[in-house]
Design a protein around this motif. Structure first.
Motif, PDB file in Angstrom:
ATOM      1  N   ILE A 191      50.970  24.760  17.535  1.00  0.00           N
ATOM      2  CA  ILE A 191      52.204  24.453  16.805  1.00  0.00           C
ATOM      3  C   ILE A 191      53.107  25.677  16.808  1.00  0.00           C
ATOM      4  N   GLU A 192      54.346  25.503  17.239  1.00  0.00           N
ATOM      5  CA  GLU A 192      55.344  26.561  17.156  1.00  0.00           C
ATOM      6  C   GLU A 192      56.039  26.437  15.805  1.00  0.00           C
ATOM      7  N   VAL A 193      55.922  27.464  14.987  1.00  0.00           N
ATOM      8  CA  VAL A 193      56.508  27.443  13.646  1.00  0.00           C
ATOM      9  C   VAL A 193      57.956  27.911  13.747  1.00  0.00           C
ATOM     10  N   LEU A 194      58.867  26.966  13.825  1.00  0.00           N
ATOM     11  CA  LEU A 194      60.282  27.302  13.939  1.00  0.00           C
ATOM     12  C   LEU A 194      60.911  27.592  12.581  1.00  0.00           C
ATOM     13  N   ASN A 195      60.317  27.054  11.523  1.00  0.00           N
ATOM     14  CA  ASN A 195      60.830  27.260  10.171  1.00  0.00           C
ATOM     15  C   ASN A 195      59.644  27.303   9.219  1.00  0.00           C
ATOM     16  N   THR A 196      59.461  28.424   8.534  1.00  0.00           N
ATOM     17  CA  THR A 196      58.293  28.543   7.652  1.00  0.00           C
ATOM     18  C   THR A 196      58.453  27.731   6.371  1.00  0.00           C
ATOM     19  N   ASP A 197      59.648  27.175   6.145  1.00  0.00           N
ATOM     20  CA  ASP A 197      59.849  26.311   4.983  1.00  0.00           C
ATOM     21  C   ASP A 197      59.473  24.862   5.285  1.00  0.00           C
ATOM     22  N   ALA A 198      59.044  24.594   6.494  1.00  0.00           N
ATOM     23  CA  ALA A 198      58.488  23.277   6.835  1.00  0.00           C
ATOM     24  C   ALA A 198      56.972  23.428   6.867  1.00  0.00           C
ATOM     25  N   ILE A 239      50.132  12.130   0.557  1.00  0.00           N
ATOM     26  CA  ILE A 239      51.187  12.132  -0.448  1.00  0.00           C
ATOM     27  C   ILE A 239      51.758  13.538  -0.515  1.00  0.00           C
ATOM     28  N   ALA A 240      53.079  13.659  -0.315  1.00  0.00           N
ATOM     29  CA  ALA A 240      53.643  15.002  -0.213  1.00  0.00           C
ATOM     30  C   ALA A 240      55.109  15.036  -0.603  1.00  0.00           C
ATOM     31  N   THR A 241      55.493  16.086  -1.320  1.00  0.00           N
ATOM     32  CA  THR A 241      56.909  16.408  -1.524  1.00  0.00           C
ATOM     33  C   THR A 241      57.365  17.093  -0.243  1.00  0.00           C
ATOM     34  N   LEU A 242      57.632  16.300   0.781  1.00  0.00           N
ATOM     35  CA  LEU A 242      57.702  16.878   2.127  1.00  0.00           C
ATOM     36  C   LEU A 242      59.102  17.287   2.568  1.00  0.00           C
ATOM     37  N   THR A 243      60.105  16.429   2.342  1.00  0.00           N
ATOM     38  CA  THR A 243      61.401  16.747   2.942  1.00  0.00           C
ATOM     39  C   THR A 243      62.574  16.452   2.004  1.00  0.00           C
ATOM     40  N   GLY A 244      63.528  17.366   1.987  1.00  0.00           N
ATOM     41  CA  GLY A 244      64.786  17.083   1.301  1.00  0.00           C
ATOM     42  C   GLY A 244      65.535  15.961   1.981  1.00  0.00           C
ATOM     43  N   ALA A 245      65.259  15.763   3.272  1.00  0.00           N
ATOM     44  CA  ALA A 245      65.926  14.694   4.023  1.00  0.00           C
ATOM     45  C   ALA A 245      65.596  13.324   3.440  1.00  0.00           C
ATOM     46  N   CYS A 246      64.402  13.182   2.868  1.00  0.00           N
ATOM     47  CA  CYS A 246      64.038  11.897   2.279  1.00  0.00           C
ATOM     48  C   CYS A 246      64.871  11.625   1.027  1.00  0.00           C
ATOM     49  N   ILE A 247      65.212  12.684   0.297  1.00  0.00           N
ATOM     50  CA  ILE A 247      66.078  12.524  -0.878  1.00  0.00           C
ATOM     51  C   ILE A 247      67.475  12.105  -0.430  1.00  0.00           C
ATOM     52  N   ILE A 248      67.954  12.684   0.660  1.00  0.00           N
ATOM     53  CA  ILE A 248      69.261  12.299   1.196  1.00  0.00           C
ATOM     54  C   ILE A 248      69.251  10.821   1.577  1.00  0.00           C
ATOM     55  N   ALA A 249      68.161  10.360   2.169  1.00  0.00           N
ATOM     56  CA  ALA A 249      68.073   8.976   2.635  1.00  0.00           C
ATOM     57  C   ALA A 249      67.892   7.980   1.498  1.00  0.00           C
ATOM     58  N   LEU A 250      67.023   8.301   0.532  1.00  0.00           N
ATOM     59  CA  LEU A 250      66.619   7.317  -0.463  1.00  0.00           C
ATOM     60  C   LEU A 250      66.918   7.707  -1.903  1.00  0.00           C
ATOM     61  N   ALA A 261      63.098  13.363   7.588  1.00  0.00           N
ATOM     62  CA  ALA A 261      61.921  12.757   6.952  1.00  0.00           C
ATOM     63  C   ALA A 261      61.060  12.040   7.979  1.00  0.00           C
ATOM     64  N   ILE A 262      61.719  11.409   8.946  1.00  0.00           N
ATOM     65  CA  ILE A 262      61.007  10.650   9.977  1.00  0.00           C
ATOM     66  C   ILE A 262      60.304  11.579  10.958  1.00  0.00           C
ATOM     67  N   THR A 263      60.994  12.639  11.414  1.00  0.00           N
ATOM     68  CA  THR A 263      60.348  13.545  12.367  1.00  0.00           C
ATOM     69  C   THR A 263      59.190  14.296  11.712  1.00  0.00           C
ATOM     70  N   ALA A 264      59.267  14.549  10.394  1.00  0.00           N
ATOM     71  CA  ALA A 264      58.132  15.160   9.692  1.00  0.00           C
ATOM     72  C   ALA A 264      56.930  14.230   9.736  1.00  0.00           C
ATOM     73  N   ALA A 265      57.174  12.938   9.526  1.00  0.00           N
ATOM     74  CA  ALA A 265      56.083  11.960   9.605  1.00  0.00           C
ATOM     75  C   ALA A 265      55.584  11.815  11.037  1.00  0.00           C
ATOM     76  N   CYS A 266      56.491  11.906  11.994  1.00  0.00           N
ATOM     77  CA  CYS A 266      56.077  11.827  13.401  1.00  0.00           C
ATOM     78  C   CYS A 266      55.170  13.000  13.767  1.00  0.00           C
ATOM     79  N   PHE A 267      55.470  14.168  13.200  1.00  0.00           N
ATOM     80  CA  PHE A 267      54.593  15.323  13.381  1.00  0.00           C
ATOM     81  C   PHE A 267      53.188  14.994  12.873  1.00  0.00           C
ATOM     82  N   LEU A 268      53.098  14.474  11.657  1.00  0.00           N
ATOM     83  CA  LEU A 268      51.796  14.144  11.068  1.00  0.00           C
ATOM     84  C   LEU A 268      51.088  13.051  11.860  1.00  0.00           C
ATOM     85  N   ALA A 269      51.854  12.116  12.404  1.00  0.00           N
ATOM     86  CA  ALA A 269      51.263  11.000  13.140  1.00  0.00           C
ATOM     87  C   ALA A 269      50.435  11.471  14.330  1.00  0.00           C
ATOM     88  N   ARG A 270      50.768  12.639  14.867  1.00  0.00           N
ATOM     89  CA  ARG A 270      50.013  13.154  16.017  1.00  0.00           C
ATOM     90  C   ARG A 270      48.594  13.580  15.640  1.00  0.00           C
TER      91      ARG A 270
END
Length: 495
Positions: free
Chosen positions: A342-349, A373-384, A443-452
């Motif tokens: 895994i290449e860590v491009l952002n340590t806040d992810a 279950i995770a407080t994973l992404t601010g993007a999910c707050i933007i979406a929902l 939020a989706i790409t974070a889940a796609c990461f986990l899906a692997r």
């Protein structure tokens, strides 16, 4: 708050307060009609004067109503009769709890469960009421030097029900209480500050939970994680002086050969962002980044109290995410337990970095299903927004179960896609996968990461960044999604 169930005529009850409902337009529930008949129309007369707002959840306290044995009658508005819904009922119960908290009644008789809600039976109505009423008594004052003591508020509540199956109703009330207890644990852990609720504190809390209930617990230390090759999880902990913990809970309520459901909770007890440091404003709320872990512990408390006949495993990777001389840097490449780099491009992810190793570890249990279950992404707050959790899954049937559990519990989720097209947004020139995607659909790409890391089993991901806590004047952990997870396990146990 102590709950009991009894049958009885509302007008004859001698409790400190009797709680009944009224619809917009003056229509009365069965219990309210009984009080009205006993008082020669006094209840209808009050409603005709317009003193009770017709908006669902409005309340009006009446005193010394003639013909009624109880000294107080609490009228609760249920809105329009043809618009009665789960939400209206919950709002009415919540309003009841608020009104009774400021009353000197001492005890009360609750008659709102006699209303008919489409698709919801009496046990559901009682379970919801017990949960909401008990949850309303929650306080987080452990760290205050002076606790606020109130002489008001009820200590005992009687559910008045015309029932035939007493055992089913008692079970329903117990389940409501158990969920409230689970919520209280999850809220407290979330509300505690980062200098108290460390990874070690979470491990101690898990041990206490296991001791109090029929739960087995294991705690893996840094050396254990190194042997397992959890390089992704350990990369997040490198900047912190607090040692990471990997908490494993075993609840064995089902048959020995039954495959377990595995719950995986993100346990970042404080998230500074690491080298990719967060802005200072609101950073104190990053103590809530372990609310996924708290919800797993809260759910285990609830199901243990219920003695659910199901096998459940809880996995909690716990760490801080801090800057420091040893901290992982943007551009670093780490190797996960699965062997994927895994290449860590952002340590806040960082949440996905600790979850991916936990999800790989989950394979050894040959699970029936895995839910993280995770407080994973601010993007999910933007979406929902803050009202609902984001749900993504590699199995539509599992997603449907969780969505239905959210509807039944009032702890809702909304499904987002994780189609293969989104995986194209996760590419690295130097490693197997980056820890963030290209711009958009975060939020989706974070889940796609986990899906692997979840190809060996049925898996669902709950992004609870929105509903896990509240800001502002009502600042504090909500305990969500304990109600959703508990309902999901109740339904699974009943299969």
């Amino acid at each position: 708050m102590e709950f009991t169930i009894k049958a009885g005529s509302p007008e004859k009850l001698k409790n400190g307060c009797v709680v009944v409902g009224a619809f917009a337009g003056g229509d009365l529930t069965v219990a309210a009609r009984a009080l009205d008949n006993a008082s020669d129309g006094a209840i209808a007369a009050v409603l005709a004067q317009g003193d009770l707002d017709e908006k669902a959840g409005s309340t009006l306290m009446l005193h010394a109503v003639r013909g009624v044995a109880a000294p107080r009658v609490l009228l609760v508005s249920l809105g329009k009769a043809d618009a009665l819904s789960d939400k209206v009922y919950r709002d009415a119960v919540g309003a009841t709890a608020k009104a009774l908290a400021g009353s000197a009644a001492g005890d009360a008789a609750f008659c709102l469960a006699d209303i008919d809600i489409p698709g919801r039976d009496l046990p559901w109505r009682l379970a919801q009421a017990a949960q909401i009423l008990k949850d309303s008594t929650y306080r987080c004052d452990e760290l205050k030097s002076k606790k606020e003591e109130s002489q008001k508020g009820i200590k005992k509540l009687v559910f008045v029900a015309r029932h035939k199956d007493a055992a089913a109703l008692e079970t329903a009330v117990l389940r409501g209480e158990a969920v409230a207890d689970g919520l209280a644990l999850a809220k407290t852990l979330g509300n505690l500050p980062g200098n108290v609720c460390t990874p070690g504190y979470l491990a101690t809390a898990a041990k206490k939970l296991a001791k109090d209930h029929k739960i087995k617990v294991e705690i893996l230390e840094r050396a254990d994680m190194e042997k397992l090759g959890m390089g992704s999880l350990l990369s997040v902990s490198r900047g912190s002086h607090e040692p990471p913990k990997f908490i494993i809970l075993h609840y064995k309520g089902g048959k020995a050969k039954d495959k377990p459901v595995v719950l995986v909770g993100k346990g970042v007890t404080f998230d500074s962002g690491g080298i990719s440091l967060k802005p200072g404003e609101g950073m104190d709320e990053m103590k809530y980044d372990m609310c996924g872990a708290a919800s797993v512990l809260g759910t285990f408390k609830a199901i243990a109290r219920m003695e659910l006949p199901i096998n459940v495993i809880g996995l909690i990777p716990a760490t801080e995410n801090m800057p420091g001389g040893s901290a992982t840097k943007p551009g670093d490449i780490v190797t996960s337990m699965s062997g994927q780099t895994i290449e860590v491009l952002n340590t806040d992810a960082e949440g996905r970095l600790i979850l991916c190793d936990a999800l790989t570890y989950a394979e050894r249990f040959d699970p029936a299903a895995v839910v993280d279950i995770a407080t994973l992404t601010g993007a999910c707050i933007i979406a929902l927004g803050n009202a609902t959790s984001g749900l993504m899954a590699n199995d539509d049937a599992l997603a449907a179960e969780l969505l239905a559990s959210g509807q039944a519990s009032g702890d809702k989720a909304w499904q987002l896609p994780i189609w293969d097209e989104y995986q194209e947004m996760l590419k690295s020139n130097f490693a197997d996968i980056p820890n963030i995607g290209t711009k958009g659909a975060g939020a989706i790409t974070a889940a796609c990461f986990l899906a692997r890391f979840t190809k060996a089993y049925k898996w669902a991901h709950l992004d609870i960044a929105g509903p896990a806590w509240k800001s502002g004047a009502e600042k504090g952990s909500t305990g969500r999604p304990v109600p959703l997870l508990t309902q999901f396990l109740i339904d699974r146990a009943a299969e």
